[in-house]
Design an enzyme around this catalytic site. Structure first.
Site, PDB file in Angstrom:
ATOM      1  N   ASN A  47       0.832  -1.214   0.000  1.00  0.00           N
ATOM      2  CA  ASN A  47       0.000   0.000   0.000  1.00  0.00           C
ATOM      3  C   ASN A  47       0.864   1.260   0.000  1.00  0.00           C
ATOM      4  O   ASN A  47       0.361   2.361   0.233  1.00  0.00           O
ATOM      5  CB  ASN A  47      -0.894   0.021   1.236  1.00  0.00           C
ATOM      6  CG  ASN A  47      -1.801  -1.185   1.299  1.00  0.00           C
ATOM      7  OD1 ASN A  47      -2.444  -1.516   0.314  1.00  0.00           O
ATOM      8  ND2 ASN A  47      -1.841  -1.858   2.444  1.00  0.00           N
ATOM      9  N   HIS A 133     -14.017  -2.056   6.107  1.00  0.00           N
ATOM     10  CA  HIS A 133     -12.825  -2.751   6.610  1.00  0.00           C
ATOM     11  C   HIS A 133     -13.046  -3.323   8.021  1.00  0.00           C
ATOM     12  O   HIS A 133     -13.837  -2.788   8.804  1.00  0.00           O
ATOM     13  CB  HIS A 133     -11.677  -1.727   6.647  1.00  0.00           C
ATOM     14  CG  HIS A 133     -10.355  -2.309   7.008  1.00  0.00           C
ATOM     15  ND1 HIS A 133      -9.797  -2.175   8.259  1.00  0.00           N
ATOM     16  CD2 HIS A 133      -9.484  -3.026   6.272  1.00  0.00           C
ATOM     17  CE1 HIS A 133      -8.616  -2.779   8.271  1.00  0.00           C
ATOM     18  NE2 HIS A 133      -8.403  -3.301   7.087  1.00  0.00           N
ATOM     19  N   GLU A 175     -16.006   3.647   3.680  1.00  0.00           N
ATOM     20  CA  GLU A 175     -14.637   3.911   3.235  1.00  0.00           C
ATOM     21  C   GLU A 175     -14.682   4.801   2.013  1.00  0.00           C
ATOM     22  O   GLU A 175     -15.596   4.694   1.208  1.00  0.00           O
ATOM     23  CB  GLU A 175     -13.949   2.595   2.848  1.00  0.00           C
ATOM     24  CG  GLU A 175     -13.376   1.855   4.008  1.00  0.00           C
ATOM     25  CD  GLU A 175     -12.895   0.464   3.615  1.00  0.00           C
ATOM     26  OE1 GLU A 175     -12.087   0.353   2.678  1.00  0.00           O
ATOM     27  OE2 GLU A 175     -13.319  -0.491   4.268  1.00  0.00           O
ATOM     28  N   SER A 179     -10.967  -1.048   0.336  1.00  0.00           N
ATOM     29  CA  SER A 179      -9.611  -1.587   0.418  1.00  0.00           C
ATOM     30  C   SER A 179      -9.377  -2.845  -0.414  1.00  0.00           C
ATOM     31  O   SER A 179      -8.257  -3.097  -0.834  1.00  0.00           O
ATOM     32  CB  SER A 179      -9.250  -1.884   1.871  1.00  0.00           C
ATOM     33  OG  SER A 179     -10.123  -2.838   2.416  1.00  0.00           O
ATOM     34  N   ASP A 204     -13.578   6.573   6.291  1.00  0.00           N
ATOM     35  CA  ASP A 204     -12.204   6.089   6.400  1.00  0.00           C
ATOM     36  C   ASP A 204     -11.500   6.339   5.056  1.00  0.00           C
ATOM     37  O   ASP A 204     -11.852   5.734   4.045  1.00  0.00           O
ATOM     38  CB  ASP A 204     -12.251   4.586   6.737  1.00  0.00           C
ATOM     39  CG  ASP A 204     -10.872   3.940   6.789  1.00  0.00           C
ATOM     40  OD1 ASP A 204      -9.870   4.643   6.553  1.00  0.00           O
ATOM     41  OD2 ASP A 204     -10.810   2.721   7.059  1.00  0.00           O
ATOM     42  N   HIS A 207      -7.192   4.491   2.024  1.00  0.00           N
ATOM     43  CA  HIS A 207      -6.578   4.267   0.705  1.00  0.00           C
ATOM     44  C   HIS A 207      -6.716   5.472  -0.220  1.00  0.00           C
ATOM     45  O   HIS A 207      -6.358   5.387  -1.392  1.00  0.00           O
ATOM     46  CB  HIS A 207      -7.168   3.008   0.061  1.00  0.00           C
ATOM     47  CG  HIS A 207      -6.839   1.784   0.851  1.00  0.00           C
ATOM     48  ND1 HIS A 207      -5.659   1.087   0.687  1.00  0.00           N
ATOM     49  CD2 HIS A 207      -7.506   1.180   1.861  1.00  0.00           C
ATOM     50  CE1 HIS A 207      -5.625   0.082   1.549  1.00  0.00           C
ATOM     51  NE2 HIS A 207      -6.740   0.116   2.276  1.00  0.00           N
ATOM     52  N   LYS A 238       0.076   3.806   4.741  1.00  0.00           N
ATOM     53  CA  LYS A 238      -0.090   3.379   3.342  1.00  0.00           C
ATOM     54  C   LYS A 238       0.629   4.396   2.456  1.00  0.00           C
ATOM     55  O   LYS A 238       1.853   4.401   2.444  1.00  0.00           O
ATOM     56  CB  LYS A 238      -1.581   3.184   3.062  1.00  0.00           C
ATOM     57  CG  LYS A 238      -2.174   2.136   4.020  1.00  0.00           C
ATOM     58  CD  LYS A 238      -3.546   1.707   3.667  1.00  0.00           C
ATOM     59  CE  LYS A 238      -4.226   0.906   4.770  1.00  0.00           C
ATOM     60  NZ  LYS A 238      -3.575  -0.349   5.160  1.00  0.00           N
TER      61      LYS A 238
HETATM   62  C1  LIG Z   1      -9.648   0.604   4.830  1.00  0.00           C
HETATM   63  C2  LIG Z   1      -8.678   0.443   5.943  1.00  0.00           C
HETATM   64  N1  LIG Z   1      -8.918   1.077   7.095  1.00  0.00           N
HETATM   65  C3  LIG Z   1      -8.066   0.973   8.125  1.00  0.00           C
HETATM   66  C4  LIG Z   1      -6.935   0.217   8.054  1.00  0.00           C
HETATM   67  C5  LIG Z   1      -6.034   0.105   9.242  1.00  0.00           C
HETATM   68  O1  LIG Z   1      -4.963   0.977   9.126  1.00  0.00           O
HETATM   69  P1  LIG Z   1      -3.566   0.614   9.803  1.00  0.00           P
HETATM   70  O2  LIG Z   1      -2.888  -0.351   8.901  1.00  0.00           O
HETATM   71  O3  LIG Z   1      -2.873   1.923   9.929  1.00  0.00           O
HETATM   72  O4  LIG Z   1      -3.895   0.006  11.136  1.00  0.00           O
HETATM   73  C6  LIG Z   1      -6.626  -0.444   6.870  1.00  0.00           C
HETATM   74  C7  LIG Z   1      -5.379  -1.254   6.769  1.00  0.00           C
HETATM   75  O5  LIG Z   1      -5.318  -2.341   6.310  1.00  0.00           O
HETATM   76  C8  LIG Z   1      -7.532  -0.342   5.788  1.00  0.00           C
HETATM   77  O6  LIG Z   1      -7.314  -0.991   4.637  1.00  0.00           O
END
Ligand SMILES: Cc1ncc(COP(=O)(O)O)c(C=O)c1O
Length: 381
Positions: A47, A133, A175, A179, A204, A207, A238
């Site tokens: 990522n 996620h 999101e 993801s 969120d 990405h 990421k």
């Molecule tokens: C959409 C999404 N939100 C949150 C996270 C979590 O973030 P972090 O890797 O900083 O814990 C991820 C990570 O895989 C993600 O893909």
């Protein structure tokens, strides 16, 4: 029952269902080429969309912070772990997101897990997109609020759920860029809906951060919706190439969270080196070099993807395969050909929706991208 006997049985079940995971050992810094378990690979699994994880500006900032402040923060930020770097990171995040305030956490997962349960609880309602996620699902569950799911991006269904829960404190959670599917949430429409029903909107941008918009601040900023999305979440791990997560929003939201988000209050602060790397990443993304990197990423993506595809362009390209077994076999074939492309299986995605998850970065060169395209097209159907 003997613990290990019980666990071994479970592991065998996962093996039989093609769902078992194993760790592999990466021996080089992040980048388009990696050495893993002693073999060289072209990496299409990260990522690190802008190629910042091993960028000299981030490494130098981290090294300087390491020498000045040491390796660890020593305590939570509310005790004595709040280095000036952490305040500077919060300020830099707020400026980047153009919100009144922001608060960094040790990961995106921790940001989600601290925030939703601080905002809602028993008697309230969380409405989640079906493809949200795991961090958002876990946070919603932990909050104790009633959990409702709407089919992916189905706004009519969402509106019906909102009508059924009128009068309750409700937060819609989605999101910005999904993801595992790489598609986008209809953010403008979501803002209209949440305004119509008096709900809060939590988005969120894990990405989208660093990738979307002229300034790389994400889709909310690019669509001019800042101030209309109540709670913005993001990660530093990421496109920003470091590690940590954050919430951006009103000053009141942030003051509330630093008192009430349990993953913030009861957890040791991020290492100073990680904060310094994140600040360097934010500076870089906002610089002319950052603009060039974003342009290169989008150029690479358009070079890679099928020109007939109608899915909006994003750095995540799912290659749908269906069964877990087929996904594992295909990832293995690519592995043998020297490509690191992960098989994504249940529980990360629904059963029988297994896929390859291909991610492209600004650091790939055109020859690497066309090698992967050729390898994918020569896979057995
Ligand atoms: C959409 C999404 N939100 C949150 C996270 C979590 O973030 P972090 O890797 O900083 O814990 C991820 C990570 O895989 C993600 O893909």
């Amino acid at each position: 029952m003997d613990l290990n006997f019980h666990l071994e049985q479970k592991l065998r079940d996962w093996d039989a269902a093609h769902l078992r995971r194993r760790l592999r050992s990466v021996e080089t810094a992040q980048g388009p080429a990696l050495r893993v378990d002693g073999r060289e690979f072209l990496n299409f699994s990260s990522n690190d969309y802008l190629g910042l994880a091993a960028h000299p500006a981030l490494c130098e900032a981290a090294a300087e912070a390491l020498h000045r402040y040491g390796a660890g923060a020593g305590a939570s930020r509310l005790i004595c772990g709040n280095f000036d770097l952490q305040d500077r990171l919060d300020q830099a995040l707020a400026a980047f997101k153009r919100t009144p305030a922001a608060l960094s956490f040790t990961s995106g997962y921790a940001a989600a897990l601290g925030t939703l349960p601080a905002l809602v609880g028993k008697g309230d309602v969380v409405i989640l997109d079906k493809l949200a996620h795991a961090s958002l699902i876990d946070a919603a569950r932990l909050s104790g609020a009633t959990l409702r799911i709407f089919p992916h991006n189905n706004l009519d269904y969402l509106e019906n759920l909102l009508k059924k829960n009128t009068g309750k404190k409700t937060v819609i959670v989605t999101e910005s860029v999904f993801s595992m599917d790489g598609d986008l949430a209809p953010l403008r429409e979501l803002v209209e809906i949440k305004n119509r029903h008096g709900a809060w909107l939590f988005v969120d941008e894990a990405h989208a951060t660093g990738v979307f918009g002229d300034r790389g601040a994400g889709r909310i900023d690019a669509l001019n919706l800042t101030g209309q999305v109540d709670i913005q979440m993001g990660t530093l791990g990421k496109a920003l190439g470091s590690c940590g997560g954050f919430i951006a929003g009103s000053r009141t939201l942030i003051d509330f969270l630093l008192n009430q988000a349990r993953s913030f209050v009861f957890s040791t602060a991020s290492a100073p080196a990680a904060c310094a790397a994140s600040i360097a990443a934010l500076n870089l993304v906002s610089s002319p070099e950052g603009t060039q990197l974003k342009q290169r990423l989008w150029h690479n993506l358009s070079a890679f993807r099928n020109p007939k595809s109608e899915i909006p362009l994003s750095p995540i390209i799912p290659w749908m395969l269906g069964s877990e077994e087929k996904a594992l076999q295909t990832a293995h074939l690519l592995d043998q050909a020297g490509f690191l492309v992960p098989a994504i299986r249940y529980p990360t995605v629904a059963r029988n929706k297994a896929r390859l998850r291909i991610t492209v970065s600004a650091a790939h060169n055109p020859a690497q991208i066309s090698r992967l395209a050729d390898a994918l097209h020569s896979l057995p159907s």
